[in-house]
Write an enzyme that holds these catalytic residues in place. Structure first.
Site, PDB file in Angstrom:
ATOM      1  N   ASP A 101       0.793  -1.235   0.000  1.00  0.00           N
ATOM      2  CA  ASP A 101       0.000   0.000   0.000  1.00  0.00           C
ATOM      3  C   ASP A 101       0.827   1.289   0.000  1.00  0.00           C
ATOM      4  OD1 ASP A 101      -0.882  -0.860   3.421  1.00  0.00           O
ATOM      5  OD2 ASP A 101       0.848   0.291   2.714  1.00  0.00           O
ATOM      6  N   HIS A 116       6.729  -7.846  -1.306  1.00  0.00           N
ATOM      7  CA  HIS A 116       5.649  -8.250  -2.204  1.00  0.00           C
ATOM      8  C   HIS A 116       5.291  -7.168  -3.211  1.00  0.00           C
ATOM      9  CE1 HIS A 116       4.341 -11.202   1.202  1.00  0.00           C
ATOM     10  NE2 HIS A 116       5.387 -11.624   0.535  1.00  0.00           N
ATOM     11  N   CYS A 124       4.585  -3.540 -17.599  1.00  0.00           N
ATOM     12  CA  CYS A 124       4.077  -4.040 -18.875  1.00  0.00           C
ATOM     13  C   CYS A 124       4.415  -5.517 -19.060  1.00  0.00           C
ATOM     14  CB  CYS A 124       4.702  -3.223 -20.027  1.00  0.00           C
ATOM     15  SG  CYS A 124       4.152  -3.800 -21.634  1.00  0.00           S
ATOM     16  N   ASN A 210       0.761  -7.676  17.903  1.00  0.00           N
ATOM     17  CA  ASN A 210      -0.402  -8.218  17.214  1.00  0.00           C
ATOM     18  C   ASN A 210      -1.501  -8.413  18.257  1.00  0.00           C
ATOM     19  OD1 ASN A 210      -2.255  -9.899  15.786  1.00  0.00           O
ATOM     20  ND2 ASN A 210      -0.585 -10.559  14.431  1.00  0.00           N
ATOM     21  N   ALA A 228      -1.119  -2.021  16.379  1.00  0.00           N
ATOM     22  CA  ALA A 228       0.205  -1.511  16.004  1.00  0.00           C
ATOM     23  C   ALA A 228       0.393  -0.049  16.382  1.00  0.00           C
ATOM     24  CB  ALA A 228       0.398  -1.681  14.500  1.00  0.00           C
TER      25      ALA A 228
HETATM   26  C1  BV8 Z   1       6.964 -18.065  -3.280  1.00  0.00           C
HETATM   27  C2  BV8 Z   1       0.940  -9.194  -2.790  1.00  0.00           C
HETATM   28  C3  BV8 Z   1       7.771 -19.771  -4.582  1.00  0.00           C
HETATM   29  C4  BV8 Z   1      -0.275  -9.305  -3.629  1.00  0.00           C
HETATM   30  C5  BV8 Z   1       0.996 -11.194  -1.397  1.00  0.00           C
HETATM   31  C6  BV8 Z   1       2.160 -24.238   1.503  1.00  0.00           C
HETATM   32  C7  BV8 Z   1       2.877 -24.019   2.670  1.00  0.00           C
HETATM   33  C8  BV8 Z   1       3.754 -22.946   2.809  1.00  0.00           C
HETATM   34  C9  BV8 Z   1       3.933 -22.049   1.733  1.00  0.00           C
HETATM   35  C10 BV8 Z   1       3.217 -22.271   0.577  1.00  0.00           C
HETATM   36  C11 BV8 Z   1       2.334 -23.346   0.445  1.00  0.00           C
HETATM   37  N1  BV8 Z   1       1.774 -23.288  -0.786  1.00  0.00           N
HETATM   38  C12 BV8 Z   1       2.278 -22.217  -1.441  1.00  0.00           C
HETATM   39  C13 BV8 Z   1       3.168 -21.609  -0.637  1.00  0.00           C
HETATM   40  C14 BV8 Z   1       3.970 -20.435  -0.960  1.00  0.00           C
HETATM   41  C15 BV8 Z   1       3.100 -19.179  -0.894  1.00  0.00           C
HETATM   42  C16 BV8 Z   1       2.437 -19.060   0.467  1.00  0.00           C
HETATM   43  O1  BV8 Z   1       3.071 -18.653   1.437  1.00  0.00           O
HETATM   44  N2  BV8 Z   1       1.139 -19.405   0.536  1.00  0.00           N
HETATM   45  C17 BV8 Z   1       0.441 -19.285   1.810  1.00  0.00           C
HETATM   46  C18 BV8 Z   1      -0.987 -18.765   1.563  1.00  0.00           C
HETATM   47  C19 BV8 Z   1       0.421 -20.644   2.476  1.00  0.00           C
HETATM   48  N3  BV8 Z   1       4.033 -18.074  -1.044  1.00  0.00           N
HETATM   49  C20 BV8 Z   1       4.291 -17.628  -2.278  1.00  0.00           C
HETATM   50  O2  BV8 Z   1       3.757 -18.034  -3.283  1.00  0.00           O
HETATM   51  C21 BV8 Z   1       5.389 -16.565  -2.347  1.00  0.00           C
HETATM   52  N4  BV8 Z   1       6.289 -16.944  -3.388  1.00  0.00           N
HETATM   53  O3  BV8 Z   1       6.959 -18.778  -2.311  1.00  0.00           O
HETATM   54  O4  BV8 Z   1       7.648 -18.371  -4.390  1.00  0.00           O
HETATM   55  C22 BV8 Z   1       8.805 -19.920  -5.565  1.00  0.00           C
HETATM   56  C23 BV8 Z   1      10.096 -20.213  -5.133  1.00  0.00           C
HETATM   57  C24 BV8 Z   1      11.052 -20.383  -6.072  1.00  0.00           C
HETATM   58  C25 BV8 Z   1      10.731 -20.255  -7.420  1.00  0.00           C
HETATM   59  C26 BV8 Z   1       9.432 -19.937  -7.833  1.00  0.00           C
HETATM   60  C27 BV8 Z   1       8.458 -19.763  -6.908  1.00  0.00           C
HETATM   61  C28 BV8 Z   1       4.806 -15.222  -2.730  1.00  0.00           C
HETATM   62  C29 BV8 Z   1       3.891 -14.755  -1.623  1.00  0.00           C
HETATM   63  C30 BV8 Z   1       3.473 -13.328  -1.924  1.00  0.00           C
HETATM   64  C31 BV8 Z   1       1.990 -13.293  -2.197  1.00  0.00           C
HETATM   65  N5  BV8 Z   1       1.580 -11.877  -2.333  1.00  0.00           N
HETATM   66  N6  BV8 Z   1       0.685  -9.907  -1.537  1.00  0.00           N
HETATM   67  C32 BV8 Z   1      -1.386  -8.454  -3.084  1.00  0.00           C
HETATM   68  O5  BV8 Z   1      -1.241  -7.824  -2.017  1.00  0.00           O
HETATM   69  O6  BV8 Z   1      -2.433  -8.410  -3.760  1.00  0.00           O
HETATM   70  S1  BV8 Z   1       0.703 -11.949   0.087  1.00  0.00           S
HETATM   71  C33 BV8 Z   1      -0.391 -11.053   1.044  1.00  0.00           C
HETATM   72  O7  BV8 Z   1      -0.422 -11.774   2.277  1.00  0.00           O
HETATM   73  C34 BV8 Z   1       0.030  -9.634   1.445  1.00  0.00           C
HETATM   74  O8  BV8 Z   1       1.316  -9.275   1.034  1.00  0.00           O
HETATM   75  C35 BV8 Z   1      -0.015  -9.736   2.983  1.00  0.00           C
HETATM   76  O9  BV8 Z   1       0.787  -8.818   3.618  1.00  0.00           O
HETATM   77  C36 BV8 Z   1       0.514 -11.094   3.104  1.00  0.00           C
HETATM   78  C37 BV8 Z   1       0.574 -11.788   4.409  1.00  0.00           C
HETATM   79  O10 BV8 Z   1      -0.618 -11.590   5.074  1.00  0.00           O
HETATM   80  P1  BV8 Z   1      -0.515 -10.668   6.391  1.00  0.00           P
HETATM   81  O11 BV8 Z   1       0.264  -9.438   6.044  1.00  0.00           O
HETATM   82  O12 BV8 Z   1       0.017 -11.477   7.510  1.00  0.00           O
HETATM   83  O13 BV8 Z   1      -1.993 -10.231   6.611  1.00  0.00           O
HETATM   84  P2  BV8 Z   1      -3.124 -11.132   7.268  1.00  0.00           P
HETATM   85  O14 BV8 Z   1      -4.431 -10.513   6.926  1.00  0.00           O
HETATM   86  O15 BV8 Z   1      -2.870 -12.575   6.965  1.00  0.00           O
HETATM   87  O16 BV8 Z   1      -2.873 -10.973   8.842  1.00  0.00           O
HETATM   88  C38 BV8 Z   1      -3.099  -9.705   9.436  1.00  0.00           C
HETATM   89  C39 BV8 Z   1      -2.550  -9.804  10.825  1.00  0.00           C
HETATM   90  O17 BV8 Z   1      -2.657  -8.521  11.414  1.00  0.00           O
HETATM   91  C40 BV8 Z   1      -3.338 -10.763  11.709  1.00  0.00           C
HETATM   92  O18 BV8 Z   1      -2.432 -11.534  12.468  1.00  0.00           O
HETATM   93  C41 BV8 Z   1      -4.142  -9.830  12.633  1.00  0.00           C
HETATM   94  O19 BV8 Z   1      -4.285 -10.385  13.933  1.00  0.00           O
HETATM   95  C42 BV8 Z   1      -3.225  -8.643  12.709  1.00  0.00           C
HETATM   96  N7  BV8 Z   1      -3.882  -7.362  12.992  1.00  0.00           N
HETATM   97  C43 BV8 Z   1      -5.170  -6.985  12.750  1.00  0.00           C
HETATM   98  N8  BV8 Z   1      -5.358  -5.704  13.169  1.00  0.00           N
HETATM   99  C44 BV8 Z   1      -4.152  -5.278  13.662  1.00  0.00           C
HETATM  100  C45 BV8 Z   1      -3.232  -6.329  13.556  1.00  0.00           C
HETATM  101  N9  BV8 Z   1      -1.952  -6.221  13.967  1.00  0.00           N
HETATM  102  C46 BV8 Z   1      -1.587  -5.035  14.506  1.00  0.00           C
HETATM  103  N10 BV8 Z   1      -2.421  -3.967  14.634  1.00  0.00           N
HETATM  104  C47 BV8 Z   1      -3.712  -4.059  14.238  1.00  0.00           C
HETATM  105  N11 BV8 Z   1      -4.538  -3.005  14.390  1.00  0.00           N
HETATM  106 ZN    ZN Z   2       5.115  -2.143 -22.968  1.00  0.00          ZN
END
Ligand code: BV8
Ligand code: ZN
Length: 237
Positions: A101, A116, A124, A210, A228
């Protein structure tokens, strides 16, 4: 624990911070997995993947355009500003964010690595040219490049690798940090979540901010259960 963490941060020569969507919650940006989370209406694999974009670029772009419009109306909060203060007074500092963001940069953070990508960058799919575009709602969905190619959001989708330099710097910072703050992440997404483990194994003090418990909570040196904005203002003062 607030007092202890305050003194740890005051005496640390090297600090690294990992933030997730919870860092932006108090600014009004919905998190990914909360009850009113971004994923509520969709599933991550439906929209934040190259396959989804391939299959239905218009749907994916409508989701990102909606998010860009929402984020454009949000402001950084006191927690973002507290991290700027921490950066200014710490010898070695790195802010590592999973958030796309841009609120950390808008608050004034400079030493930032975006694992990310950024929702404000358009890339592009044909010529690779990328540029920052801050318009809240795009005129054309999907947008196109001057070369005629279709533009995509400059974010890292599931299944895509993280930017190499950002990931390398993040790992190094986690290894060298005396204090590693983990703020607002559910620690579900890899490899970002593994940074806390790297820090902990390198005997840095890992501090979690958190309102809820996460998979990291059991091994952190301090788990500060609160929002936070409020907690960061308290421990960075
Ligand atoms: C990669 C950009 C591979 C896009 C995002 C099985 C097991 C383990 C891993 C995997 C699996 N299967 C697949 C994977 C890998 C996968 C993954 O991790 N999947 C997960 C779902 C299991 N990861 C990937 O694919 C990554 N790439 O691994 O590459 C590879 C390797 C070699 C060669 C080729 C390929 C890429 C991951 C990136 C994905 N893109 N975002 C977009 O934003 O549209 S991820 C997305 O989730 C955001 O970036 C976000 O930040 C991120 C993580 O979520 P959180 O930030 O933690 O947010 P969430 O809502 O989950 O939690 C919020 C927290 O805040 C909570 O705890 C809540 O309690 C707390 N909260 C609430 N209010 C407050 C607060 N805290 C403080 N103050 C408050 N007021
Ligand atoms: Zn172009």
């Amino acid at each position: 624990m607030i007092k202890e963490v305050q003194s740890w941060l005051r005496s640390a020569r090297s600090v690294a911070v990992l933030t997730g969507a919870g860092m932006s919650a108090e600014s009004g940006v919905p998190t990914f997995r909360g009850e009113n989370g971004l994923w509520r209406n969709y599933r991550p694999e439906d929209l934040a993947t190259p396959e989804a974009f391939e299959r239905d670029p218009k749907l994916v772009w409508e989701w990102y355009d909606w998010r860009r419009g929402l984020i454009a109306a949000c402001q950084p909060h006191e927690g973002h500003r507290a991290l700027v203060l921490l950066e200014e007074r710490t010898l070695q500092f790195l802010l590592i964010t999973q958030n796309v963001d841009g609120l950390h940069e808008r608050a004034g953070s400079r030493q930032v690595r975006r694992l990310h990508g950024s929702i404000w960058i358009l890339r592009c799919t044909r010529c690779g040219d990328e540029h920052e575009d801050l318009t809240a709602r795009l005129a054309d969905i999907p947008p196109h490049c001057a070369c005629g190619g279709m533009l995509r959001p400059g974010v890292v989708w599931f299944g895509e690798t993280l930017p190499e330099d950002a990931w390398r710097d993040a790992q190094l910072a986690a290894q060298q940090a005396e204090v590693f703050l983990v703020v607002g992440t559910s620690a579900v997404v890899q490899p970002a979540a593994s940074l806390a483990l790297i820090a902990s194994n390198a005997s840095s003090k890992v501090v979690e901010v958190n309102p809820d418990a996460t998979p990291l909570s059991s091994f952190v040196a301090a788990s500060l259960r609160g929002p936070a904005g409020q907690v960061l203002s308290e421990i960075i003062s």
